[in-house]
Enzyme design. Sequence first.
Site, short mmCIF file in Angstrom:
data_model
loop_
_atom_site.label_atom_id
_atom_site.label_comp_id
_atom_site.label_asym_id
_atom_site.label_seq_id
_atom_site.Cartn_x
_atom_site.Cartn_y
_atom_site.Cartn_z
N SER A 204 14.60 -44.79 -26.90
CA SER A 204 13.56 -43.94 -27.47
C SER A 204 13.75 -42.55 -26.90
O SER A 204 14.89 -42.09 -26.69
CB SER A 204 12.19 -44.52 -27.14
OG SER A 204 11.18 -43.79 -27.78
N HIS B 291 14.09 -45.14 -31.76
CA HIS B 291 12.85 -44.66 -32.37
C HIS B 291 13.08 -43.31 -33.04
O HIS B 291 13.78 -42.46 -32.51
CB HIS B 291 11.77 -44.49 -31.29
CG HIS B 291 11.33 -45.79 -30.69
ND1 HIS B 291 10.70 -45.88 -29.49
CD2 HIS B 291 11.44 -47.07 -31.16
CE1 HIS B 291 10.44 -47.15 -29.22
NE2 HIS B 291 10.88 -47.89 -30.21
N ASP C 72 7.79 -50.41 -25.87
CA ASP C 72 8.52 -51.16 -26.89
C ASP C 72 9.86 -51.63 -26.34
O ASP C 72 10.56 -50.88 -25.68
CB ASP C 72 8.73 -50.28 -28.12
CG ASP C 72 9.31 -51.06 -29.30
OD1 ASP C 72 8.90 -52.22 -29.49
OD2 ASP C 72 10.16 -50.50 -30.00
#
Lengths: 199, 276
Positions: A14, A41, A134
């Site tokens: 991310s 992401h 996540d």
Amino acid sequence: MNQPIGRVVLIGGSAGSIKTVHQIITSLPADYCFPVIIAIHCAFDSDPNITRNLRDKSPLNVIEVTDKLKITLGSIFVAPCGYHLLIENVTNFSLSLDEKVNFCRPSIDVLFSSAAEVFGARCVGILLSGANKDGADGLLDIVQAGGFGVVQSPESSLVSAMPQAAIDLGIDKRILDPEEIVLFLNSLSKKVDSDQANN
Amino acid sequence: MNSKVDIETREVNLLVEAIKVFSGYDLSGYAKSSLKRRVKAYIDSVGLKSISELIPLLAHNENYRQKLINDLTVNVSDLFRHPHSYLKMNELVFPYLSSFPRINIWVAGCASGEEVYSIAIILKEFGLLNRAKIYATDINTETLEQAKSGVLRKNLQREDAMRYQMSGGADSLSRYFSTGYGKQKLSQSLLDHIHFTSHNLVQDSVFCSCELVLCRNVMIYFDFDLQNRVLDLLFDSVVNNGYLVIGAKESLDTSRIFRSLKVIDDESRIYQRKAT
């Protein structure tokens, strides 16, 4: 392309992970023997640049996944922005537009968990820099299925929340700097059972 | 394979069978990975401990049969998702459709309706709406009611307006919606052109004969074989020289119908049926 797939390498990143992803994939040889599957992401629901930028960096074939695409050796597969990427079975991917997980689509948890279900101990999950949690649960699924769980060291991560979330879940056997991740990926043996004892 | 995963997989298979027996819906061709995810999320949300617990509910509670299908097949739609496709339809599809006196359009799997509203808006701006009859179908009776009402799930956001502009929208998006009780609703004059009907792509037959069929991000929930069957059905619904649009990340290159289609725009997956 019909060789059996030994392992699958799954990379989730991310905020602050792009540089590390580039570093990893530039160091993989053109004949790397496992498929590499990446979920990063994205800020927008459509961003072809992620795949395009990776393509310039790797001697391997970099492919943005379309639904039900075949999982093949010699390729790096990238989740399209705005879609969850799942491992459907040992031969194919699938995509979904189900609601975001951890505010993310693609969600690393979704990718990792589905991979753990299908490939079990053959998964190598790598969780990189990022700002939320996540990927941690998914990485735990991989480890519990007998696969490798690799976490980028928080010190080497631009944003440490994501690796830290995994470490907090007890995934602390392989906390590695980017250089060590590269070495690790290049050292993986083709046969899964030969090194599971180390896990 | 560890045993918990294995047991859940077998429970999902049993559930699929039970749904078929008690509700008549056939989910056997659904992609297992996403179906399993949905089933697990669903049992968590209703507080059940295992997937198998759904089976007696299906067997003994008639109201539950439709409800479970609705809860497991809910999809959402967005206004002007993938703007590039609207731009390309404006540029490459609508000019051709202009030569027809009447245009039938089918949005297969309309979910909560936003996509079909977007089509109506873009047709209106192209001057084709008055000639168009738009059919919007979905398997999910609950979301179909939502779509039919014209009321947006979420009031217009800045991102919606941005995507509308990127889609070639020439006006102000909010002009097409009226506000009441804090909710925004598609103008009745647009809604009147859309006919909402229940249709199951898996089990029902060809729906209509259309100049344009859109089925986007529906088949991602199906396995490869079912995708092929549904693609046949979609193809059979398109008239000669009519158009088929699928999702931007879907592919029909390896399907039976590929040879009978001309690629109009690869990125947005717009195809034209070759005349036979």
